[in-house]
Design a protein around this motif. Structure first.
Motif, PDB file in Angstrom:
ATOM      1  N   PHE A 181       0.794  -1.194   0.051  1.00  0.00           N
ATOM      2  CA  PHE A 181      -0.059   0.033  -0.048  1.00  0.00           C
ATOM      3  C   PHE A 181       0.709   1.175  -0.017  1.00  0.00           C
ATOM      4  CE2 PHE A 181      -2.402  -3.359   2.220  1.00  0.00           C
ATOM      5  CZ  PHE A 181      -3.594  -3.243   1.393  1.00  0.00           C
ATOM      6  N   ASP A 182       2.189   1.162  -0.197  1.00  0.00           N
ATOM      7  CA  ASP A 182       3.050   2.134  -0.387  1.00  0.00           C
ATOM      8  C   ASP A 182       2.790   2.799  -1.316  1.00  0.00           C
ATOM      9  OD1 ASP A 182       4.014   1.494   2.292  1.00  0.00           O
ATOM     10  OD2 ASP A 182       5.680   0.356   1.257  1.00  0.00           O
ATOM     11  N   GLN A 183       2.522   4.382  -1.626  1.00  0.00           N
ATOM     12  CA  GLN A 183       2.397   5.188  -2.635  1.00  0.00           C
ATOM     13  C   GLN A 183       3.677   6.030  -3.099  1.00  0.00           C
ATOM     14  OE1 GLN A 183      -0.928   7.850  -2.500  1.00  0.00           O
ATOM     15  NE2 GLN A 183      -0.416   8.353  -4.560  1.00  0.00           N
ATOM     16  N   VAL A 184       4.516   5.722  -3.899  1.00  0.00           N
ATOM     17  CA  VAL A 184       5.859   6.320  -4.065  1.00  0.00           C
ATOM     18  C   VAL A 184       5.798   7.342  -5.289  1.00  0.00           C
ATOM     19  CG1 VAL A 184       8.178   6.032  -4.768  1.00  0.00           C
ATOM     20  CG2 VAL A 184       6.919   4.055  -3.724  1.00  0.00           C
ATOM     21  N   SER A 185       6.376   8.588  -4.982  1.00  0.00           N
ATOM     22  CA  SER A 185       6.187   9.569  -6.041  1.00  0.00           C
ATOM     23  C   SER A 185       7.690   9.601  -6.334  1.00  0.00           C
ATOM     24  CB  SER A 185       5.805  10.746  -5.406  1.00  0.00           C
ATOM     25  OG  SER A 185       4.470  10.857  -4.769  1.00  0.00           O
ATOM     26  N   SER A 186       8.041   9.918  -7.696  1.00  0.00           N
ATOM     27  CA  SER A 186       9.392   9.988  -8.181  1.00  0.00           C
ATOM     28  C   SER A 186       9.382  11.191  -9.371  1.00  0.00           C
ATOM     29  CB  SER A 186       9.905   8.631  -8.670  1.00  0.00           C
ATOM     30  OG  SER A 186       9.193   8.127  -9.717  1.00  0.00           O
ATOM     31  N   LYS A 187      10.500  11.444  -9.610  1.00  0.00           N
ATOM     32  CA  LYS A 187      10.578  12.592 -10.659  1.00  0.00           C
ATOM     33  C   LYS A 187      11.986  12.554 -11.345  1.00  0.00           C
ATOM     34  CE  LYS A 187      11.183  17.750 -11.300  1.00  0.00           C
ATOM     35  NZ  LYS A 187      10.759  19.161 -10.653  1.00  0.00           N
ATOM     36  N   GLU A 188      11.948  12.252 -12.619  1.00  0.00           N
ATOM     37  CA  GLU A 188      13.061  11.628 -13.576  1.00  0.00           C
ATOM     38  C   GLU A 188      13.361  12.898 -14.508  1.00  0.00           C
ATOM     39  OE1 GLU A 188      11.954   8.463 -15.826  1.00  0.00           O
ATOM     40  OE2 GLU A 188      12.125   7.076 -14.222  1.00  0.00           O
TER      41      GLU A 188
ATOM     42  N   ILE B 122       6.500  10.956 -11.628  1.00  0.00           N
ATOM     43  CA  ILE B 122       5.749   9.476 -11.420  1.00  0.00           C
ATOM     44  C   ILE B 122       5.170   9.386 -10.193  1.00  0.00           C
ATOM     45  CG2 ILE B 122       6.236   7.046 -11.957  1.00  0.00           C
ATOM     46  CD1 ILE B 122       8.426   7.714 -13.798  1.00  0.00           C
ATOM     47  N   ILE B 123       4.073   9.032 -10.233  1.00  0.00           N
ATOM     48  CA  ILE B 123       3.413   8.613  -8.726  1.00  0.00           C
ATOM     49  C   ILE B 123       2.924   7.132  -8.806  1.00  0.00           C
ATOM     50  CG2 ILE B 123       1.277   8.940  -7.380  1.00  0.00           C
ATOM     51  CD1 ILE B 123       1.524  11.930  -7.935  1.00  0.00           C
ATOM     52  N   SER B 124       3.552   6.258  -8.426  1.00  0.00           N
ATOM     53  CA  SER B 124       3.081   4.723  -8.591  1.00  0.00           C
ATOM     54  C   SER B 124       2.028   4.230  -7.853  1.00  0.00           C
ATOM     55  CB  SER B 124       4.221   3.909  -8.147  1.00  0.00           C
ATOM     56  OG  SER B 124       4.545   4.109  -6.868  1.00  0.00           O
ATOM     57  N   SER B 125       1.033   3.428  -8.242  1.00  0.00           N
ATOM     58  CA  SER B 125      -0.025   2.817  -7.538  1.00  0.00           C
ATOM     59  C   SER B 125       0.465   2.207  -6.250  1.00  0.00           C
ATOM     60  CB  SER B 125      -0.935   1.902  -8.478  1.00  0.00           C
ATOM     61  OG  SER B 125      -1.970   1.479  -7.881  1.00  0.00           O
ATOM     62  N   PRO B 126      -0.377   2.638  -5.208  1.00  0.00           N
ATOM     63  CA  PRO B 126       0.007   1.894  -3.849  1.00  0.00           C
ATOM     64  C   PRO B 126      -0.631   0.697  -3.733  1.00  0.00           C
ATOM     65  CG  PRO B 126      -2.089   3.556  -3.815  1.00  0.00           C
ATOM     66  CD  PRO B 126      -1.458   3.783  -5.281  1.00  0.00           C
ATOM     67  N   TYR B 127      -1.366   0.018  -4.587  1.00  0.00           N
ATOM     68  CA  TYR B 127      -2.142  -1.141  -4.546  1.00  0.00           C
ATOM     69  C   TYR B 127      -1.359  -2.045  -5.622  1.00  0.00           C
ATOM     70  CZ  TYR B 127      -5.420   2.184  -2.336  1.00  0.00           C
ATOM     71  OH  TYR B 127      -5.994   3.067  -1.651  1.00  0.00           O
ATOM     72  N   THR B 128      -0.463  -2.585  -5.108  1.00  0.00           N
ATOM     73  CA  THR B 128       0.272  -3.815  -5.850  1.00  0.00           C
ATOM     74  C   THR B 128       0.369  -5.203  -5.098  1.00  0.00           C
ATOM     75  OG1 THR B 128       2.558  -2.927  -5.342  1.00  0.00           O
ATOM     76  CG2 THR B 128       1.629  -1.888  -7.249  1.00  0.00           C
TER      77      THR B 128
END
Length: 526
Positions: free
Chosen positions: A278-285, A360-366
């Motif tokens: 349930f971790d929601q990760v935000s990244s910038k490239e 990029i904001i990855s989905s928290p539900y994987t």
């Protein structure tokens, strides 16, 4: 006049005596029922219907509304507890609009309108202004809180610090606020709602931080998230567990439904265990790529080329480097003659590349992990499921696990995926099937019972009706008793009234029944 009344009374008495006792009772009952119905309908249609127009009033608001209704000559009814007022239903809407437009309902609070209502031409002192301002601010905050969903009543007490000219912003005292709320029955505020209460009070009062606000209900203190409230975290955890349960339920239903088509109904049991991320990760490239990826070049945005050529005779400072005995090696000689030719070329090119910025904001539900355990009943006549069927079921489960773990970020081999599924051969309990059959047959049994009751009731009704018909036929076949011949008395042939009286008295003494029947016959003929 009295004689005429007596005549009317005598005629009415004679007319009334013509009726039998049963007819008199029916006539009196009809008249009484008609009168009662007329009275009841008149009272019902003339009665004023009241409708509750105002609820949950305090004493000050109820007094203001009653004063307004009495000034407008509008009837009203006050409830025994004094919190509700009813008005005629025809005037309910108009009364509500009038009371609302005049601002009579204040919920027992004093707002900023007090400065307009109690304005004095002389003015007021500074202390009086401060007291009225604090009371008005308390009332305004209470009104705003009571308009929020689920709040029945709110009491606010503000403590505003005194302003000082010499105190800086850092040294200035902070305001404080204490709030006591009463919620409607059955309402339970969420952490988001509690945070909104704190934010409303904070923004309504100047120089009031959240840590100086205390909000409580009848039982405990309501803590905001900034003060250590964990309601939001608890709600998030519950939401995550609910999502995990729904995911496992969907996988279990899909597997059981698919395998039941081949193995048969009620022959497959599925157990699913999963672990979700349930971790929601935000990244910038920030990417820089060439325009021409084959030659790894960018696009030319500017080009500058400079070329210089020179040819002629020159007088250099020295001749050719000498190598004689008296000459220094590598040093020019004294020769002054030479042909000179030179060429200079310079080129400057500016390239630009592709600059790509991605947020990029990855989905928290994987799905991080998934295991599926299946117990299957062997086909009829077998105690253990054959290896071919077992292998086919395992391949189906492995494919489901592989598709679910595709976004987990971990590469699994076929051997790793095979460890996450298991197929067990198990014979189901026959008693369970018998109980299922019994449960399935219960509706049929109820239907049969209802049909039997209906047939029994119909047969009973038919028998009773048949007996009544037979009894009516028997009564028709029974001969009627012969009519009684009454003794005839010729009153015309008898001239003496005393003789007629004597005959009647003799008949009444000897045969009283016949005498009564004779009188009834005379009355009927008249």
């Amino acid at each position: 006049m009295n004689e005429r009344i007596a005549q009317y009374r005598e005629k009415f008495t004679q007319y009334w005596n013509q009726f039998s006792k049963k007819t008199k009772i029916m006539l009196i009952s009809t008249i009484a029922i008609t009168l009662i119905a007329i009275i009841v309908l008149t009272m019902q249609f003339s009665k004023t219907e009241y409708e509750v127009a105002f609820r949950d009033l305090n004493s000050s608001d109820a007094a203001g509304i009653i004063s307004h209704l009495e000034s407008q000559s509008i009837p009203y009814r006050l409830s025994p507890d004094g919190t509700s007022i009813s008005v005629p239903s025809t005037n309910a809407t108009k009364v509500q609009i009038d009371v609302g437009s005049q601002g009579i309902i204040q919920n027992g609070t004093i707002g900023l309108e007090t400065f307009e209502q109690n304005a004095s031409a002389i003015g007021m002192t500074e202390n009086e202004f401060e007291v009225k301002y604090v009371n008005a601010l308390n009332g305004e905050v209470e009104r705003m809180l009571e308009k929020m969903n689920g709040i029945k009543d709110a009491t606010v007490l503000l403590n505003l610090p005194k302003e000082s000219v010499f105190a800086t912003t850092a040294d200035r005292e902070k305001a404080t606020a204490s709030v006591v709320m009463q919620f409607k029955p059955g309402y339970r505020p969420t952490q988001e709602a509690i945070d909104s209460y704190y934010n409303l009070v904070k923004t309504s009062v100047p120089n009031l931080p959240i840590e100086n606000i205390t909000i409580s209900n009848d039982e405990v203190e309501l803590l905001a998230t900034a003060k250590g409230g964990q309601g939001g975290l608890v709600g998030k955890v519950e939401e995550n567990f609910a999502l995990q349960r729904n995911f496992e339920k969907e996988v279990r239903q899909n597997v059981q439904q698919f395998l039941s088509q081949y193995m048969g109904p009620n022959k497959v049991n599925v157990l699913v265990a999963s672990k979700l991320n349930f971790d929601q990760v935000s990244s910038k490239e920030n990417l820089v790529t060439p325009v021409d990826e084959e030659e790894m070049k960018g696009i030319e945005i500017s080009v500058q080329e400079i070329q210089k050529n020179y040819s002629g005779t020159s007088s250099p400072t020295g001749g050719v480097a000498g190598t004689g005995e008296e000459e220094v090696p590598g040093y020019p000689s004294d020769s002054t003659n030479g042909q000179t030719q030179s060429e200079e070329t310079s080129s400057t090119k500016n390239y630009d590349v592709n600059r790509i910025t991605r947020d990029i904001i990855s989905s928290p539900y994987t799905v991080k992990d998934l295991t599926i355990n299946v117990s299957v009943e062997p086909p009829n006549g077998q105690e253990i499921m054959d290896e071919t069927t077992r292998g086919a079921v395992e391949n189906i489960l492995v494919n489901i696990v592989r598709a679910s773990l595709a976004d987990s970020g971990v590469s699994y081999t076929d051997a790793d995926l095979a460890k996450k599924v298991s197929v067990v051969s198990q014979v189901m309990n026959p008693k369970t099937e018998e109980n299922a059959k019994t449960l399935l047959s219960q509706p049929l049994m109820w239907g049969i019972g209802l049909a039997a009751l209906a047939l029994l009731a119909g047969g009973t009704y038919f028998i009773i009706r048949r007996r009544k018909q037979q009894q009516e036929l028997l009564e028709e076949d029974i001969p009627l008793p012969p009519t009684t011949e009454f003794p005839s008395i010729n009153l015309e042939s008898v001239t003496n009234e005393s003789q007629v009286r004597k005959q009647l008295e003799t008949l009444a003494k000897k045969k009283p029944d016949e005498f009564v029947n004779l009188l009834r016959t005379w009355l009927a003929e008249e």
